[in-house]
Scaffold this active site. Sequence first.
Site, short mmCIF file in Angstrom:
data_model
loop_
_atom_site.label_atom_id
_atom_site.label_comp_id
_atom_site.label_asym_id
_atom_site.label_seq_id
_atom_site.Cartn_x
_atom_site.Cartn_y
_atom_site.Cartn_z
N GLU A 252 0.88 -1.17 0.00
CA GLU A 252 0.00 0.00 0.00
C GLU A 252 0.91 1.21 0.00
O GLU A 252 1.61 1.49 0.97
CB GLU A 252 -0.91 -0.02 1.23
CG GLU A 252 -2.12 0.87 1.05
CD GLU A 252 -1.97 2.21 1.74
OE1 GLU A 252 -1.70 3.20 1.02
OE2 GLU A 252 -2.12 2.28 2.96
N CYS A 286 -1.78 8.88 3.29
CA CYS A 286 -1.73 8.45 1.89
C CYS A 286 -3.05 8.70 1.18
O CYS A 286 -3.07 8.92 -0.04
CB CYS A 286 -1.36 6.97 1.81
SG CYS A 286 -2.49 5.89 2.72
#
Length: 485
Positions: A252, A286
């Site tokens: 990720e 993020c």
Amino acid sequence: MNYTEWSLCPIAGEWSEGSSTNILSVLNPYSDEELVKIKMATKQDVHAAYIEAARVQKEWSKTNPYEKEKILRKAAQLMEERREQIVDLLIKEGGATRIKANNEVSASITLVNEAASFPFQMETRTFPSIVPGKTNTVLKEPLGVVSIITPWNFPLSLTMRSLAPAIATGNGVVIKPSLDTPITGGLFLAKVFEDAGVPKGLVSVIVASSKDIGNSFIDHPIPEIISFTGSTEIGRKVGEIAGYNLKKVSLELGGNNACIVLDDADLEQATTASIFGKFLHQGQICMAINRIIVVESVYQDFVDRFVEKASKLKASDPSDADTVIGPLINNKQVDTIKALLNKGIEEGVTVALEGKIVGKVVEPFVLSDVSNTMEIAQSEIFGPIALIIPVKDEKEAIKVANDSQYGLSGAVFSSSPDRAFNVAKQIKTGMIHINDQSVNNEPMVPFGGEKNSGIGRHGGEWAVEEFTTVKWISNQETPRMYPFG
């Protein structure tokens, strides 16, 4: 609060010092106060942790699913009972505001409770065979040992989203947390699960620098999967090393998330949501909104509303209850933000709101008249700088949103659900949200990105798939006729 209890690390079943001569000083990013010193680990410690995790995992995988569920529920209960302790740690170690810290604890508890159902998803299935007298059985099994490498921005929840499913599906785990947040990213969680009843040695935490351990955490022969959350640059290296060693990866990575505001959007709703999605945890997420793409007919109205709201956000000591924006994690991040701001101004943006930078605390900056071709618009900012990009219409908004190497999250605002859904389908991203901001994470739905934002998915049944494998066992129950022999 006394933080000296976190000077030792759980390595191969014992809470001990690492073998390195190097000492990590864990600092409060707001005050620079030293919280604790940790003697770091070496390759020797990495090896010992993996050996013990593999040994203990063999028995753990046989543990009754009801017992696994009981332990996971107990871990969730302990997290709630120790909420104030972990909130304090998230504030002091990671620079989280009290709002962000409590949200992260709640999210982590939810992740554990969701994972408590996973032991019952380790099913055995039977299938008919094309061969007479044969039965086929397919077993879902744990991979074995899981490596987890986690970042500093959401250390508790981003570790938990791999840790809880890995344990629930019968794996051993070795965690390498960020050196900025070793307590909240590893040590605290290991203690919670140990106190909940997970056998010693099943979970180890390696606090180490790359100088001491090199690539040994990734290329060691024991772990079957590397679960990494962090930058795309480092994720590529992790994937390369894991790929060479034929290990599975769950990556990720970075994001440059677009928030599209169409001409029929409720601007009050859009600005309020965008403020949250941009400035939560100083933008160090993020999933944070990076580019706000607004159709030109409502552009100036949106900018005015956004600037007004952003100017009222308090940037100060994260331990204060009304602080919205705390410090960036370290001076390197501050330097990065300064460089991006200077580059944006050089490229010709309009500074619609100019904040101040005091130490590691960066007040909100709002940059308007941004072009998507600018370097600042193609970068993952990871700080409290909002970019607002004008576009002609819906078609151009979609094009601009997709003009990025990343594809993690996103948002679309429109008063027409059908129109927004049609736009959302056209954005190349793993996740996108209608009439909501981009920072969303629910434990039962798939979380992950496309393009350079990563490989694999967290959450629900998708997490079970990440941390398990399948085995086919066939049984020839009656003698089979062969064409020779």
